[in-house]
Design a protein around this motif. Sequence first.
Motif, PDB file in Angstrom:
ATOM      1  N   HIS A 204      38.683 -10.811   3.366  1.00  0.00           N
ATOM      2  CA  HIS A 204      37.525 -11.641   3.033  1.00  0.00           C
ATOM      3  C   HIS A 204      36.214 -10.950   3.349  1.00  0.00           C
ATOM      4  N   GLY A 205      35.291 -11.103   2.467  1.00  0.00           N
ATOM      5  CA  GLY A 205      33.984 -10.507   2.706  1.00  0.00           C
ATOM      6  C   GLY A 205      33.152 -10.551   1.447  1.00  0.00           C
ATOM      7  N   LEU A 206      31.864 -10.296   1.636  1.00  0.00           N
ATOM      8  CA  LEU A 206      30.950 -10.364   0.501  1.00  0.00           C
ATOM      9  C   LEU A 206      29.772  -9.432   0.746  1.00  0.00           C
ATOM     10  N   LEU A 207      29.414  -8.659  -0.261  1.00  0.00           N
ATOM     11  CA  LEU A 207      28.178  -7.880  -0.187  1.00  0.00           C
ATOM     12  C   LEU A 207      27.234  -8.438  -1.244  1.00  0.00           C
ATOM     13  N   LYS A 208      26.026  -8.794  -0.815  1.00  0.00           N
ATOM     14  CA  LYS A 208      25.011  -9.296  -1.752  1.00  0.00           C
ATOM     15  C   LYS A 208      23.910  -8.248  -1.873  1.00  0.00           C
ATOM     16  N   MET A 209      23.608  -7.920  -3.119  1.00  0.00           N
ATOM     17  CA  MET A 209      22.541  -6.948  -3.372  1.00  0.00           C
ATOM     18  C   MET A 209      21.396  -7.706  -4.045  1.00  0.00           C
ATOM     19  N   VAL A 210      20.214  -7.650  -3.439  1.00  0.00           N
ATOM     20  CA  VAL A 210      19.068  -8.390  -3.983  1.00  0.00           C
ATOM     21  C   VAL A 210      18.131  -7.395  -4.668  1.00  0.00           C
ATOM     22  N   ALA A 211      17.774  -7.705  -5.918  1.00  0.00           N
ATOM     23  CA  ALA A 211      16.913  -6.792  -6.686  1.00  0.00           C
ATOM     24  C   ALA A 211      15.724  -7.552  -7.273  1.00  0.00           C
ATOM     25  N   ASP A 212      14.719  -6.829  -7.728  1.00  0.00           N
ATOM     26  CA  ASP A 212      13.558  -7.476  -8.359  1.00  0.00           C
ATOM     27  C   ASP A 212      13.987  -8.115  -9.690  1.00  0.00           C
ATOM     28  N   PRO A 213      13.125  -8.946 -10.298  1.00  0.00           N
ATOM     29  CA  PRO A 213      13.537  -9.678 -11.508  1.00  0.00           C
ATOM     30  C   PRO A 213      13.939  -8.775 -12.676  1.00  0.00           C
ATOM     31  N   ASP A 214      13.478  -7.507 -12.673  1.00  0.00           N
ATOM     32  CA  ASP A 214      13.891  -6.587 -13.743  1.00  0.00           C
ATOM     33  C   ASP A 214      15.205  -5.885 -13.417  1.00  0.00           C
ATOM     34  N   GLY A 215      15.711  -6.095 -12.227  1.00  0.00           N
ATOM     35  CA  GLY A 215      16.983  -5.468 -11.839  1.00  0.00           C
ATOM     36  C   GLY A 215      16.850  -3.978 -11.636  1.00  0.00           C
ATOM     37  N   GLU A 216      15.645  -3.541 -11.305  1.00  0.00           N
ATOM     38  CA  GLU A 216      15.438  -2.097 -11.139  1.00  0.00           C
ATOM     39  C   GLU A 216      15.377  -1.688  -9.676  1.00  0.00           C
ATOM     40  N   ARG A 217      14.621  -2.453  -8.885  1.00  0.00           N
ATOM     41  CA  ARG A 217      14.336  -2.034  -7.503  1.00  0.00           C
ATOM     42  C   ARG A 217      15.174  -2.835  -6.503  1.00  0.00           C
ATOM     43  N   LEU A 218      15.736  -2.114  -5.547  1.00  0.00           N
ATOM     44  CA  LEU A 218      16.514  -2.768  -4.494  1.00  0.00           C
ATOM     45  C   LEU A 218      15.564  -3.439  -3.494  1.00  0.00           C
ATOM     46  N   LEU A 219      15.842  -4.716  -3.143  1.00  0.00           N
ATOM     47  CA  LEU A 219      14.990  -5.419  -2.179  1.00  0.00           C
ATOM     48  C   LEU A 219      15.711  -5.690  -0.867  1.00  0.00           C
ATOM     49  N   GLY A 220      17.016  -5.809  -0.932  1.00  0.00           N
ATOM     50  CA  GLY A 220      17.739  -6.108   0.312  1.00  0.00           C
ATOM     51  C   GLY A 220      19.238  -6.138   0.119  1.00  0.00           C
ATOM     52  N   ILE A 221      19.942  -6.056   1.255  1.00  0.00           N
ATOM     53  CA  ILE A 221      21.404  -6.092   1.245  1.00  0.00           C
ATOM     54  C   ILE A 221      21.865  -7.029   2.363  1.00  0.00           C
ATOM     55  N   GLN A 222      22.815  -7.899   2.074  1.00  0.00           N
ATOM     56  CA  GLN A 222      23.427  -8.754   3.094  1.00  0.00           C
ATOM     57  C   GLN A 222      24.941  -8.651   2.948  1.00  0.00           C
ATOM     58  N   ILE A 223      25.601  -8.499   4.086  1.00  0.00           N
ATOM     59  CA  ILE A 223      27.057  -8.296   4.036  1.00  0.00           C
ATOM     60  C   ILE A 223      27.748  -9.137   5.099  1.00  0.00           C
ATOM     61  N   VAL A 224      28.864  -9.737   4.730  1.00  0.00           N
ATOM     62  CA  VAL A 224      29.769 -10.323   5.714  1.00  0.00           C
ATOM     63  C   VAL A 224      31.135  -9.699   5.448  1.00  0.00           C
ATOM     64  N   GLY A 225      31.838  -9.317   6.512  1.00  0.00           N
ATOM     65  CA  GLY A 225      33.170  -8.744   6.325  1.00  0.00           C
ATOM     66  C   GLY A 225      33.356  -7.504   7.167  1.00  0.00           C
ATOM     67  N   ASP A 226      34.572  -7.005   7.135  1.00  0.00           N
ATOM     68  CA  ASP A 226      34.924  -5.818   7.899  1.00  0.00           C
ATOM     69  C   ASP A 226      33.913  -4.682   7.650  1.00  0.00           C
ATOM     70  N   SER A 227      33.493  -4.015   8.715  1.00  0.00           N
ATOM     71  CA  SER A 227      32.610  -2.839   8.635  1.00  0.00           C
ATOM     72  C   SER A 227      31.199  -3.140   8.127  1.00  0.00           C
ATOM     73  N   ALA A 228      30.817  -4.412   8.075  1.00  0.00           N
ATOM     74  CA  ALA A 228      29.481  -4.757   7.558  1.00  0.00           C
ATOM     75  C   ALA A 228      28.374  -4.032   8.317  1.00  0.00           C
TER      76      ALA A 228
END
Length: 471
Positions: free
Chosen positions: A393-417
């Motif tokens: 079980h786990g989840l990685l969330k990648m947050v990007a700007d509205p154009d999907g070009e620039r990375l804004l943040g990462i949130q992770i739950v799970g092994d090795s997060a």
Amino acid sequence: MSTPTVFDIIVIGAGPAGQKAAIQGAKANKRVALIERERGIGGSCVYRGTIPSKTLRESALHLDVLKRASAAFEFNLRPDTQIATLLGRLEDVVKAHDTFMSQQLRRNGIFLFHGRACFVNDRVIEMQTVDGASQRFTADTIVIATGSRPRNPPEIPVDHEHILDSDSLLSMIYLPRSLTIIGGGVIGCEYASIFSLLGTQVTLVDQAPAPLQFMDQELVRQFITIFERQGGHYLGGQKVREVHWDGAAHVVTKLGSGMTVKSEKMLVALGRQANVEDLNLSAAGLQATAKGTLPVNQFCQTDVPHIYAAGDMVGAPTLASKAMEEGRRAVRHALNLPVGDAASTIPLGIYTIPEMASIGLDEKSARERYRDPLVGRAKFEEIARAQISGAGHGLLKMVADPDGERLLGIQIVGDSATELVHVGQLALQSTATIESFIDNVFNFPTYAEAYRIAALDILGQVAKRRSAKAA
Ligand SMILES: Cc1cc2nc3c(=O)[nH]c(=O)nc-3n(C[C@H](O)[C@H](O)[C@H](O)COP(=O)(O)OP(=O)(O)OC[C@H]3O[C@@H](n4cnc5c(N)ncnc54)[C@H](O)[C@@H]3O)c2cc1C
């Protein structure tokens, strides 16, 4: 040779913040005194916080692996298991850490003194040793790094035997059968999941509907689901009305809802309080805030320009990693060395089971700042590495700007997060594009593949947005 008393820099407190401050000063060829009231160096990080809790966690994870292999082995934890048995490696870890840190201080020519320090004025420090002797030191720059201790409200009778705080919890002799934890912050959640995995019946109580309010709540929901599946119980939206030891077998917790929880032990985990009382701050022209922390600017400079403060005593997040960076930063600023930008992206690592980590903007704050950010998700269930480890079980969330070009943040739950988040950190710092996660080859099988899956998810959404616009 008489003991020197005049220094370029005096650092008070030899936790992570103080040590890094002292080493930075020495590396710039300054004469540095480091004053620590305890016999050991390393602060709460080494003796009562990070290292002990993570050592116990490691035992819990090992036991979990054995339990999961129950088809092959018959395995049960003995009912009279002592905490010391589970912390078997702690002594070696602390000793190794202490030796390494002492060598580092010696190698850098830092003068280490043991005693309790307080201000006489803004450039003079008095140190009281345990035998009652006192000594005065002067310096042009002073760094306060006296850390923090558990905040125990007066209405909860912490006796360190039945009702404990995070400083005393691991002094319990036996693994308790049941444990109530008050406070759904980092320390409360970490210990809740560790003890739950060790077989203790854990009830985690907080006034908020969900714990870890500052974290992405989608991650927190996953954590709670796994914690409850493990046998733990989260009681949210609860005010603690009264806590007492019944004198026989139980700590009794009465809640505002009328519910009563009974347990063998209790952990009070209601935040941290800065160690400022002993310092005689007013003699240096300093004053703590109403919250008890010392206000500083982005260079860790207090209102008195040659006095700096770093680490837990300046406030949240109370992390060893942040404390070290602040110590280093404070001294570099004092010595007019390039400081670099204040890290706008301090990673958060929470060693719950499963662990959680975050860097940059989460979905909620990205929505507040950008109208319609894109969020890519990679479920660990889809990743071969997670399937192989059995910790699926786990989840990685990648947050990007509205154009999907620039990375804004990462949130992770799970092994090795907590390890995995550093890929996102480097990507953020180098302003990587979302596409660069797809152009790269990741080892197989790894958890890092989640970055690629989440990036593909975002690019899929970009394509949908474009065709919706075109239609
Ligand atoms: C249970 C628990 C788990 C944690 N887990 C993590 C984790 O996984 N990751 C993470 O990054 N952080 C973790 N932390 C937080 C981390 O331990 C702290 O953020 C870190 O230790 C703060 O460093 P510091 O140098 O500011 O203070 P401290 O480590 O508290 O050091 C302050 C030092 O100052 C000394 N001192 C105080 N007053 C005086 C005085 N008047 N004179 C002389 N010396 C004095 C103290 O004895 C102490 O040695 C955890 C904390 C706890 C309690």
